[in-house]
Design an enzyme around this catalytic site. Structure first.
Site, PDB file in Angstrom:
ATOM      1  CG  ASP A  11       3.699   7.968  24.215  1.00 41.80           C
ATOM      2  OD1 ASP A  11       3.512   6.811  24.627  1.00 41.80           O
ATOM      3  OD2 ASP A  11       4.312   8.834  24.872  1.00 41.80           O
ATOM      4  CB  SER A  91      -1.230 -11.484  29.681  1.00 39.63           C
ATOM      5  OG  SER A  91      -0.560 -11.659  30.909  1.00 39.63           O
ATOM      6  CE1 TYR A 105       6.812  -8.160  29.879  1.00 45.80           C
ATOM      7  CE2 TYR A 105       7.111 -10.391  30.716  1.00 45.80           C
ATOM      8  CZ  TYR A 105       6.655  -9.536  29.738  1.00 45.80           C
ATOM      9  OH  TYR A 105       6.036 -10.048  28.623  1.00 45.80           O
ATOM     10  CE  LYS A 109       3.278  -8.092  28.967  1.00 46.58           C
ATOM     11  NZ  LYS A 109       2.558  -7.573  27.796  1.00 46.58           N
TER      12      LYS A 109
END
Length: 255
Positions: A11, A91, A105, A109
């Site tokens: 993880d 990215s 989201y 990025k």
């Protein structure tokens, strides 16, 4: 010559567990010369439909996950000064231009862009042999993309489709090819749209190519002009979708 491949599940949002696994791995087989950060998730929804946990999960995986992985591996990679290595951060084109549906989201990025610029400058100051590469892949036909599309808002889908859907082999091979270079470019982009975005959004990116620098200086005004037409088209798409949704809602109330 034989090659041994080891697969380890960990993880990457748990920095303590990650550090233990990386220390053991590098102690047994040595540090990598190439490090790819590919883990990520997208939850495309209207802002009003997103929950705090949606934001938290994407920040933890998309941004912090990459930062933790680099933090864990970098000391070992720098120990092999005569070899060094290349680190790829993944990215997205959504990390260069925020659009409808990506409010949770895109920022993660965009964050990788800032992280890459800072880290690249620090490593250069330390005269490190480790290079930072930032990849901006477009929509790619992967299982994750299929999951993303299940609940994607119509406006988000239509805007994304404008750049087409790319084959994962094409995207993956280009990233690997660029990452294997001894003096890699800072940006990895795809297609004419990717080139335009990378040129237009270059900001304070490190300059690794004279040609890129010339394009950025000479074409910024023209590309900004072109981008205005993209923005108008995106606005048209979002407004049409909104109008269609409102009309459908009004009709349902009448029925």
């Amino acid at each position: 010559k034989s090659t041994t491949v080891r697969t380890i599940s960990v993880d990457i949002t748990d920095d303590k567990v990650l550090n233990r696994v990386v220390a053991k791995l590098c102690g047994e087989v040595g540090p990598p010369s190439l490090l790819f950060n590919c883990a990520g998730v997208s939850i495309p929804l209207d802002f009003e439909d997103l929950t705090p946990s949606n934001f938290q999960s994407q920040v933890k995986l998309n941004y912090l996950g990459s930062a933790y992985v680099v933090k864990a591996f970098l000391p070992y990679m720098e120990q092999q000064n005569h070899i060094g290595g290349n680190i790829v951060l993944t990215s997205s084109m959504a990390g260069q231009a925020g659009t409808y549906g990506y409010s949770s989201y895109a920022p993660t990025k965009f964050a990788l862009r800032g992280f890459a610029e800072c880290l690249s400058m620090e490593l250069a100051a330390h005269k490190s042999n480790v290079n930072i590469i930032l990849a901006y892949p477009p929509d790619t036909n992967t299982p994750g993309y299929e999951v993303e599309n299940r609940n994607k808002p119509e406006a988000c889908r239509l805007i994304s489709e404008g750049s087409g859907i790319w084959d994962p082999d094409v995207v993956g091979k280009k990233i690997v090819k660029e990452a294997c270079k001894s003096n890699p470019s800072f940006d990895i982009y795809f297609g004419i749209d990717g080139w335009m975005l990378s040129t237009l959004a270059c900001g304070f990116n490190p300059v690794t190519s004279v040609l890129d620098a010339v394009c950025q200086v000479s074409m910024m005004g023209l590309l900004r002009f072109v981008s205005l037409f993209y923005l108008m088209d995106f606005g048209r798409i979002t407004q049409n979708c909104m109008d269609s949704s409102e009309n459908a809602s009004d009709k349902a109330k009448e029925d």
